[in-house]
Scaffold this motif. Structure first.
Motif, mmCIF file in Angstrom:
data_model
loop_
_atom_site.group_PDB
_atom_site.id
_atom_site.type_symbol
_atom_site.label_atom_id
_atom_site.label_comp_id
_atom_site.label_asym_id
_atom_site.label_seq_id
_atom_site.Cartn_x
_atom_site.Cartn_y
_atom_site.Cartn_z
ATOM 1 N N GLY A 1 0.804 -1.225 0.000
ATOM 2 C CA GLY A 1 0.000 0.000 0.000
ATOM 3 C C GLY A 1 0.832 1.269 0.000
ATOM 4 O O GLY A 1 0.314 2.366 0.204
ATOM 5 N N VAL A 2 2.124 1.117 -0.274
ATOM 6 C CA VAL A 2 3.023 2.263 -0.301
ATOM 7 C C VAL A 2 2.849 3.031 -1.617
ATOM 8 O O VAL A 2 2.676 2.427 -2.667
ATOM 9 N N GLU A 3 2.900 4.359 -1.547
ATOM 10 C CA GLU A 3 2.710 5.178 -2.746
ATOM 11 C C GLU A 3 4.026 5.825 -3.215
ATOM 12 O O GLU A 3 4.267 5.967 -4.398
ATOM 13 N N TYR A 4 4.854 6.224 -2.258
ATOM 14 C CA TYR A 4 6.102 6.935 -2.578
ATOM 15 C C TYR A 4 7.304 6.088 -2.175
ATOM 16 O O TYR A 4 7.184 5.172 -1.356
ATOM 17 N N VAL A 5 8.470 6.424 -2.713
ATOM 18 C CA VAL A 5 9.703 5.793 -2.210
ATOM 19 C C VAL A 5 10.868 6.777 -2.370
ATOM 20 O O VAL A 5 11.035 7.399 -3.423
ATOM 21 N N ILE A 6 11.617 6.942 -1.277
ATOM 22 C CA ILE A 6 12.822 7.777 -1.300
ATOM 23 C C ILE A 6 13.947 6.959 -1.954
ATOM 24 O O ILE A 6 14.131 5.787 -1.614
ATOM 25 N N ILE A 7 14.676 7.577 -2.862
ATOM 26 C CA ILE A 7 15.781 6.880 -3.535
ATOM 27 C C ILE A 7 17.034 7.756 -3.483
ATOM 28 O O ILE A 7 16.967 8.964 -3.744
ATOM 29 N N GLY A 8 18.165 7.144 -3.121
ATOM 30 C CA GLY A 8 19.448 7.851 -3.180
ATOM 31 C C GLY A 8 19.656 8.868 -2.081
ATOM 32 O O GLY A 8 20.388 9.851 -2.266
ATOM 33 N N HIS A 9 19.048 8.630 -0.903
ATOM 34 C CA HIS A 9 19.299 9.544 0.213
ATOM 35 C C HIS A 9 20.804 9.597 0.497
ATOM 36 O O HIS A 9 21.506 8.593 0.335
ATOM 37 N N SER A 10 21.280 10.729 0.962
ATOM 38 C CA SER A 10 22.738 10.879 1.151
ATOM 39 C C SER A 10 23.286 9.871 2.149
ATOM 40 O O SER A 10 24.452 9.472 2.045
ATOM 41 N N GLU A 11 22.455 9.439 3.112
ATOM 42 C CA GLU A 11 22.960 8.428 4.058
ATOM 43 C C GLU A 11 23.171 7.100 3.342
ATOM 44 O O GLU A 11 24.074 6.340 3.695
ATOM 45 N N ARG A 12 22.353 6.808 2.349
ATOM 46 C CA ARG A 12 22.556 5.574 1.564
ATOM 47 C C ARG A 12 23.816 5.726 0.694
ATOM 48 O O ARG A 12 24.572 4.785 0.508
ATOM 49 N N ARG A 13 24.017 6.924 0.162
ATOM 50 C CA ARG A 13 25.211 7.153 -0.659
ATOM 51 C C ARG A 13 26.460 7.057 0.209
ATOM 52 O O ARG A 13 27.470 6.468 -0.175
ATOM 53 N N GLN A 14 26.388 7.638 1.437
ATOM 54 C CA GLN A 14 27.551 7.738 2.315
ATOM 55 C C GLN A 14 27.901 6.408 2.984
ATOM 56 O O GLN A 14 29.054 6.038 3.073
ATOM 57 N N TYR A 15 26.885 5.685 3.478
ATOM 58 C CA TYR A 15 27.160 4.491 4.297
ATOM 59 C C TYR A 15 26.941 3.172 3.556
ATOM 60 O O TYR A 15 27.373 2.131 4.023
ATOM 61 N N PHE A 16 26.176 3.183 2.458
ATOM 62 C CA PHE A 16 25.787 1.912 1.845
ATOM 63 C C PHE A 16 26.148 1.813 0.367
ATOM 64 O O PHE A 16 25.580 1.009 -0.365
ATOM 65 N N GLY A 17 27.087 2.658 -0.049
ATOM 66 C CA GLY A 17 27.642 2.497 -1.397
ATOM 67 C C GLY A 17 26.708 2.857 -2.537
ATOM 68 O O GLY A 17 26.915 2.415 -3.671
ATOM 69 N N GLY B 1 4.904 1.513 -10.554
ATOM 70 C CA GLY B 1 3.873 2.524 -10.282
ATOM 71 C C GLY B 1 4.074 3.268 -8.969
ATOM 72 O O GLY B 1 3.143 3.896 -8.458
ATOM 73 N N LEU B 2 5.280 3.209 -8.419
ATOM 74 C CA LEU B 2 5.578 3.999 -7.211
ATOM 75 C C LEU B 2 6.009 5.405 -7.624
ATOM 76 O O LEU B 2 6.508 5.602 -8.728
ATOM 77 N N LYS B 3 5.812 6.366 -6.721
ATOM 78 C CA LYS B 3 6.252 7.740 -7.005
ATOM 79 C C LYS B 3 7.582 7.980 -6.290
ATOM 80 O O LYS B 3 7.630 8.019 -5.067
ATOM 81 N N PRO B 4 8.650 8.142 -7.055
ATOM 82 C CA PRO B 4 9.973 8.249 -6.440
ATOM 83 C C PRO B 4 10.307 9.673 -5.977
ATOM 84 O O PRO B 4 9.957 10.652 -6.640
ATOM 85 N N ILE B 5 10.974 9.746 -4.847
ATOM 86 C CA ILE B 5 11.570 11.001 -4.365
ATOM 87 C C ILE B 5 13.083 10.795 -4.478
ATOM 88 O O ILE B 5 13.671 10.034 -3.699
ATOM 89 N N VAL B 6 13.694 11.394 -5.476
ATOM 90 C CA VAL B 6 15.125 11.167 -5.744
ATOM 91 C C VAL B 6 15.939 12.271 -5.061
ATOM 92 O O VAL B 6 15.726 13.459 -5.312
ATOM 93 N N CYS B 7 16.869 11.841 -4.194
ATOM 94 C CA CYS B 7 17.653 12.810 -3.423
ATOM 95 C C CYS B 7 18.972 13.139 -4.117
ATOM 96 O O CYS B 7 19.675 12.242 -4.581
ATOM 97 N N VAL B 8 19.283 14.419 -4.134
ATOM 98 C CA VAL B 8 20.590 14.880 -4.600
ATOM 99 C C VAL B 8 21.116 15.894 -3.589
ATOM 100 O O VAL B 8 20.349 16.465 -2.817
ATOM 101 N N GLY B 9 22.421 16.111 -3.591
ATOM 102 C CA GLY B 9 22.968 17.107 -2.667
ATOM 103 C C GLY B 9 24.477 17.023 -2.613
ATOM 104 O O GLY B 9 25.059 15.961 -2.866
ATOM 105 N N GLU B 10 25.094 18.147 -2.288
ATOM 106 C CA GLU B 10 26.547 18.220 -2.278
ATOM 107 C C GLU B 10 27.098 18.146 -0.855
ATOM 108 O O GLU B 10 26.424 18.495 0.103
ATOM 109 N N LEU B 11 28.336 17.698 -0.745
ATOM 110 C CA LEU B 11 29.046 17.694 0.539
ATOM 111 C C LEU B 11 29.532 19.111 0.841
ATOM 112 O O LEU B 11 29.617 19.955 -0.059
ATOM 113 N N LEU B 12 29.897 19.341 2.093
ATOM 114 C CA LEU B 12 30.430 20.654 2.474
ATOM 115 C C LEU B 12 31.661 21.008 1.623
ATOM 116 O O LEU B 12 31.795 22.131 1.133
ATOM 117 N N ALA B 13 32.530 19.994 1.412
ATOM 118 C CA ALA B 13 33.755 20.252 0.631
ATOM 119 C C ALA B 13 33.405 20.650 -0.803
ATOM 120 O O ALA B 13 34.093 21.475 -1.415
#
Ligand code: PGA
Length: 256
Positions: free
Chosen positions: A90-106, A123-135
């Protein structure tokens, strides 16, 4: 052009099923007045809490999302969850590529792209995460990093598929740190993201794209962030873990 606001709570690894139900039951009356045509209210619990929260949210204006999805339909992928499994829960959305997944889980732009395609096919609605590091920001590389993430993450999508996607801009230096990008800085970056999507998918898709801000968004700064022309909502961590702070944030964001 006016886009529907989307405020999503990313619970991360917090809330057992019973705690999640308690939170959603507390949230329901607090957000019952939020007009469904003006704002999508989404909560994203951990996998084991999803079904109970879907049940608790039924009939309310709260939608449910997951925090990750695997790209394969099924098979020998111990510990992973498929898009069909989420859909049937019954899930409608899904977060993909959160920075914690990029940082800790490759997680890479390539795996983001694979997960995204699997989510869309189900048929899920994706929330795709992007973002830069401080450096990256300090080195003047923010736009280069974001362009790479967008071009890799969104590669090969059709316009129809891209129309289903929400982007979350989350500067990594602002997540859980209490440091928020100023509305001006966030707006400039959102504008860059929309421009990149315009180059890739054209005006109609870019103008309709909802871009959330994430990173220490709370009741006190939501209004001025969401008031920016290119900020269409928020992806909220810490402030989404309590019903009153999440509801206050949503109401403030809608005062824009
Ligand atoms: P935060 O997290 O609101 O606690 O900074 C945001 C996120 O990681 O999605």
């Amino acid at each position: 052009m006016s886009r529907k606001v989307i405020i999503a709570g990313n619970w991360k690894m917090n809330k057992t099923a019973s705690e999640g139900v308690e939170l959603v039951n507390a949230l329901k009356p607090l957000v019952a007045d939020v007009c469904p045509d003006c704002c999508d209210v989404v909560v994203c619990p951990p996998f084991t809490t999803l079904s109970a929260v879907v049940e608790a949210a039924r009939g309310s204006n709260i939608k449910v999302g997951a925090q990750n999805v695997h790209w394969a339909e099924n098979g020998a992928f111990t510990g992973e969850i498929s898009a069909a499994m989420l859909k049937e829960s019954g899930v409608e959305y899904v977060i993909i590529g959160h920075s914690e997944r990029r940082q800790y889980f490759g997680e890479t732009d390539m795996t983001v792209n694979q997960r995204l395609k699997a989510a869309l096919a189900a048929g899920l609605k994706p929330i795709v995460c992007v973002g830069e590091l401080l450096a990256d920001r300090e080195g003047g590389n923010t736009e280069k990093v974001l362009a790479t993430q967008l071009e890799g993450g969104l590669a090969g999508l059709s316009k129809d598929e891209m129309a289903q996607v929400v982007i979350a801009y989350e500067p990594v230096w602002a997540i859980g740190t209490g440091k928020t990008a100023t509305p001006d800085v966030a707006e400039l970056t959102h504008n860059f993201i929309r421009g990149t999507v315009r180059d890739m998918f054209g005006d109609v898709i870019a103008d309709g794209l909802r871009i959330q801000y994430g990173g220490s968004m709370k009741a006190g700064n939501a209004a001025e962030l969401v008031a920016q022309a290119n900020i269409d909502g928020g992806l909220i961590g810490g402030a989404a873990l309590k019903a009153d702070s999440f509801s206050e944030l949503i109401h403030n964001a809608l005062k824009k």
